[in-house]
Design a protein around this motif. Sequence first.
Motif, PDB file in Angstrom:
ATOM      1  N   ALA A  68     -18.942  -7.278 -14.062  1.00 41.49           N
ATOM      2  CA  ALA A  68     -19.844  -6.147 -13.852  1.00 41.49           C
ATOM      3  C   ALA A  68     -19.664  -5.166 -15.005  1.00 41.49           C
ATOM      4  CB  ALA A  68     -19.542  -5.461 -12.520  1.00 41.49           C
ATOM      5  N   PHE A  69     -20.648  -4.273 -15.162  1.00 41.05           N
ATOM      6  CA  PHE A  69     -20.654  -3.319 -16.267  1.00 41.05           C
ATOM      7  C   PHE A  69     -20.711  -1.897 -15.718  1.00 41.05           C
ATOM      8  CE2 PHE A  69     -22.220  -7.279 -17.867  1.00 41.05           C
ATOM      9  CZ  PHE A  69     -21.778  -7.361 -19.176  1.00 41.05           C
ATOM     10  N   ALA A  70     -19.621  -1.152 -15.919  1.00 38.34           N
ATOM     11  CA  ALA A  70     -19.572   0.204 -15.394  1.00 38.34           C
ATOM     12  C   ALA A  70     -20.483   1.148 -16.163  1.00 38.34           C
ATOM     13  CB  ALA A  70     -18.140   0.730 -15.430  1.00 38.34           C
ATOM     14  N   ASP A  71     -20.758   0.831 -17.435  1.00 43.08           N
ATOM     15  CA  ASP A  71     -21.538   1.745 -18.275  1.00 43.08           C
ATOM     16  C   ASP A  71     -22.957   1.263 -18.553  1.00 43.08           C
ATOM     17  OD1 ASP A  71     -20.818  -0.361 -19.882  1.00 43.08           O
ATOM     18  OD2 ASP A  71     -19.743   0.844 -21.372  1.00 43.08           O
ATOM     19  N   ARG A  72     -23.455   0.322 -17.744  1.00 41.76           N
ATOM     20  CA  ARG A  72     -24.823  -0.138 -17.890  1.00 41.76           C
ATOM     21  C   ARG A  72     -25.580   0.048 -16.578  1.00 41.76           C
ATOM     22  NH1 ARG A  72     -26.555  -3.786 -21.496  1.00 41.76           N
ATOM     23  NH2 ARG A  72     -28.557  -3.145 -20.611  1.00 41.76           N
ATOM     24  N   ALA A  73     -26.874   0.354 -16.699  1.00 36.85           N
ATOM     25  CA  ALA A  73     -27.717   0.520 -15.510  1.00 36.85           C
ATOM     26  C   ALA A  73     -28.144  -0.848 -14.980  1.00 36.85           C
ATOM     27  CB  ALA A  73     -28.936   1.353 -15.855  1.00 36.85           C
ATOM     28  N   TYR A  74     -28.313  -0.925 -13.662  1.00 30.45           N
ATOM     29  CA  TYR A  74     -28.703  -2.160 -12.988  1.00 30.45           C
ATOM     30  C   TYR A  74     -30.090  -2.044 -12.378  1.00 30.45           C
ATOM     31  CZ  TYR A  74     -24.122  -4.464 -13.207  1.00 30.45           C
ATOM     32  OH  TYR A  74     -22.978  -5.089 -13.641  1.00 30.45           O
ATOM     33  N   THR A  75     -30.783  -3.170 -12.313  1.00 26.40           N
ATOM     34  CA  THR A  75     -32.045  -3.229 -11.585  1.00 26.40           C
ATOM     35  C   THR A  75     -31.731  -3.520 -10.115  1.00 26.40           C
ATOM     36  OG1 THR A  75     -32.376  -5.630 -11.789  1.00 26.40           O
ATOM     37  CG2 THR A  75     -33.111  -4.238 -13.633  1.00 26.40           C
ATOM     38  N   ALA A  96     -19.716   9.552 -14.257  1.00 22.62           N
ATOM     39  CA  ALA A  96     -20.512   8.532 -13.570  1.00 22.62           C
ATOM     40  C   ALA A  96     -19.948   7.135 -13.833  1.00 22.62           C
ATOM     41  CB  ALA A  96     -21.967   8.610 -14.023  1.00 22.62           C
ATOM     42  N   VAL A  97     -19.528   6.889 -15.061  1.00 20.69           N
ATOM     43  CA  VAL A  97     -18.952   5.582 -15.404  1.00 20.69           C
ATOM     44  C   VAL A  97     -17.692   5.332 -14.580  1.00 20.69           C
ATOM     45  CG1 VAL A  97     -17.865   4.213 -17.226  1.00 20.69           C
ATOM     46  CG2 VAL A  97     -19.908   5.554 -17.737  1.00 20.69           C
ATOM     47  N   VAL A  98     -16.839   6.323 -14.484  1.00 22.24           N
ATOM     48  CA  VAL A  98     -15.605   6.178 -13.714  1.00 22.24           C
ATOM     49  C   VAL A  98     -15.918   5.924 -12.243  1.00 22.24           C
ATOM     50  CG1 VAL A  98     -13.532   7.373 -12.906  1.00 22.24           C
ATOM     51  CG2 VAL A  98     -14.227   7.569 -15.302  1.00 22.24           C
ATOM     52  N   ALA A  99     -16.830   6.697 -11.678  1.00 18.18           N
ATOM     53  CA  ALA A  99     -17.193   6.524 -10.266  1.00 18.18           C
ATOM     54  C   ALA A  99     -17.799   5.146 -10.007  1.00 18.18           C
ATOM     55  CB  ALA A  99     -18.174   7.620  -9.842  1.00 18.18           C
ATOM     56  N   ARG A 100     -18.639   4.684 -10.926  1.00 16.20           N
ATOM     57  CA  ARG A 100     -19.253   3.363 -10.773  1.00 16.20           C
ATOM     58  C   ARG A 100     -18.198   2.263 -10.859  1.00 16.20           C
ATOM     59  NH1 ARG A 100     -24.865   3.249 -11.820  1.00 16.20           N
ATOM     60  NH2 ARG A 100     -24.780   1.345 -13.082  1.00 16.20           N
ATOM     61  N   ALA A 101     -17.236   2.431 -11.749  1.00 12.18           N
ATOM     62  CA  ALA A 101     -16.190   1.428 -11.890  1.00 12.18           C
ATOM     63  C   ALA A 101     -15.389   1.278 -10.599  1.00 12.18           C
ATOM     64  CB  ALA A 101     -15.261   1.806 -13.045  1.00 12.18           C
ATOM     65  N   VAL A 102     -15.044   2.400 -10.000  1.00 13.96           N
ATOM     66  CA  VAL A 102     -14.276   2.364  -8.752  1.00 13.96           C
ATOM     67  C   VAL A 102     -15.099   1.736  -7.631  1.00 13.96           C
ATOM     68  CG1 VAL A 102     -13.196   3.774  -6.963  1.00 13.96           C
ATOM     69  CG2 VAL A 102     -12.803   4.304  -9.383  1.00 13.96           C
ATOM     70  N   ALA A 103     -16.380   2.098  -7.547  1.00 13.93           N
ATOM     71  CA  ALA A 103     -17.239   1.529  -6.502  1.00 13.93           C
ATOM     72  C   ALA A 103     -17.392   0.021  -6.672  1.00 13.93           C
ATOM     73  CB  ALA A 103     -18.608   2.199  -6.530  1.00 13.93           C
ATOM     74  N   MET A 104     -17.534  -0.415  -7.912  1.00  8.93           N
ATOM     75  CA  MET A 104     -17.676  -1.851  -8.167  1.00  8.93           C
ATOM     76  C   MET A 104     -16.417  -2.614  -7.763  1.00  8.93           C
ATOM     77  SD  MET A 104     -19.523  -1.783 -11.902  1.00  8.93           S
ATOM     78  CE  MET A 104     -21.313  -1.682 -12.069  1.00  8.93           C
ATOM     79  N   ALA A 105     -15.260  -2.073  -8.141  1.00 12.21           N
ATOM     80  CA  ALA A 105     -14.003  -2.768  -7.886  1.00 12.21           C
ATOM     81  C   ALA A 105     -13.564  -2.673  -6.427  1.00 12.21           C
ATOM     82  CB  ALA A 105     -12.916  -2.211  -8.797  1.00 12.21           C
ATOM     83  N   ALA A 106     -13.717  -1.501  -5.835  1.00  7.99           N
ATOM     84  CA  ALA A 106     -13.201  -1.278  -4.484  1.00  7.99           C
ATOM     85  C   ALA A 106     -14.195  -1.653  -3.385  1.00  7.99           C
ATOM     86  CB  ALA A 106     -12.778   0.181  -4.325  1.00  7.99           C
ATOM     87  N   GLU A 107     -15.501  -1.462  -3.655  1.00  6.62           N
ATOM     88  CA  GLU A 107     -16.519  -1.696  -2.637  1.00  6.62           C
ATOM     89  C   GLU A 107     -17.430  -2.879  -2.952  1.00  6.62           C
ATOM     90  OE1 GLU A 107     -18.676   1.953  -2.380  1.00  6.62           O
ATOM     91  OE2 GLU A 107     -16.862   3.184  -2.247  1.00  6.62           O
ATOM     92  N   GLY A 108     -17.461  -3.310  -4.220  1.00  6.41           N
ATOM     93  CA  GLY A 108     -18.327  -4.416  -4.603  1.00  6.41           C
ATOM     94  C   GLY A 108     -19.787  -4.031  -4.639  1.00  6.41           C
ATOM     95  N   THR A 109     -20.078  -2.749  -4.936  1.00  6.75           N
ATOM     96  CA  THR A 109     -21.464  -2.295  -4.989  1.00  6.75           C
ATOM     97  C   THR A 109     -21.680  -1.379  -6.194  1.00  6.75           C
ATOM     98  OG1 THR A 109     -21.057  -0.329  -3.617  1.00  6.75           O
ATOM     99  CG2 THR A 109     -21.687  -2.366  -2.470  1.00  6.75           C
TER     100      THR A 109
END
Length: 254
Positions: A167-174, A194-207
């Motif tokens: 996954a990419f914490a610093d890229r926007a998703y469709t 925002a990048v930090v928050a997205r990284a944590v959500a991706m790793a911890a929540e998978g979203t």
Amino acid sequence: MIDLNADLGEGFGRWTLTDDEALLSVVTSANVACGFHAGDPSIMRRVCELAAQRGVRIGAQVSYRDLAGFGRRAMDVPAGELADEVAYQIGALEVFARAAGSRVSYVKPHGALYNRTVYDADQAGAVVAGIRMAAAAGGGDLPVLGLPGSLLLAAAEAAGLTPVPEAFADRAYTAAGTLVPRGEPGAVVHDPDAVVARAVAMAAEGTVTAADGSRVAVAARSLCLHGDTPGAAGLALRVREALAQAGVRVEAFA
């Protein structure tokens, strides 16, 4: 548990783009440019030496032959030729990795090739064929990093290679779970918080929150932070610290 990877060695001659030494103090896997979109023999050697010294896994970041366009321009390369070029790039990096006392541990396409192999079965198959050639020569498996649900990862798995979704914490998703093309507004997330928050959500929540505001599932084993982002090393350190605070163990996949 999550792996942190970054694109490194992105320079050529006197021109440098990535802060390789600083990033190698943070990431667990290094996607090293192999000369087709960036990188030259001396840069490849130096990055491999630094990565080996710090226990960072070395990955071959293979690309279309496009130095002028940094590997981000769409190209049509015959499958057989592309397979040979992929194997060639991996083999070149393997020389320097071995000389440093390490080895190439995985492969990740770069830029336009990465995006093309998400949906193009011909190009995805060619990349996998090249990786298989290199893996056979090295006598071992070469895991493949790619977008979850991509034809690249499907082809890798079918060929007996280990697929590694990222996954990419610093890229926007469709909303479909693919990356917003770089030519569109907002494709790159520049706000460090925002990048930090997205990284944590991706790793911890998978979203991740998509560009339209919807929540999208991202089942990733590795998290990418682009090395060419201004302040990339400091941002990567913030991400790693935030992951630790969230109870996520940062560890290489390979």
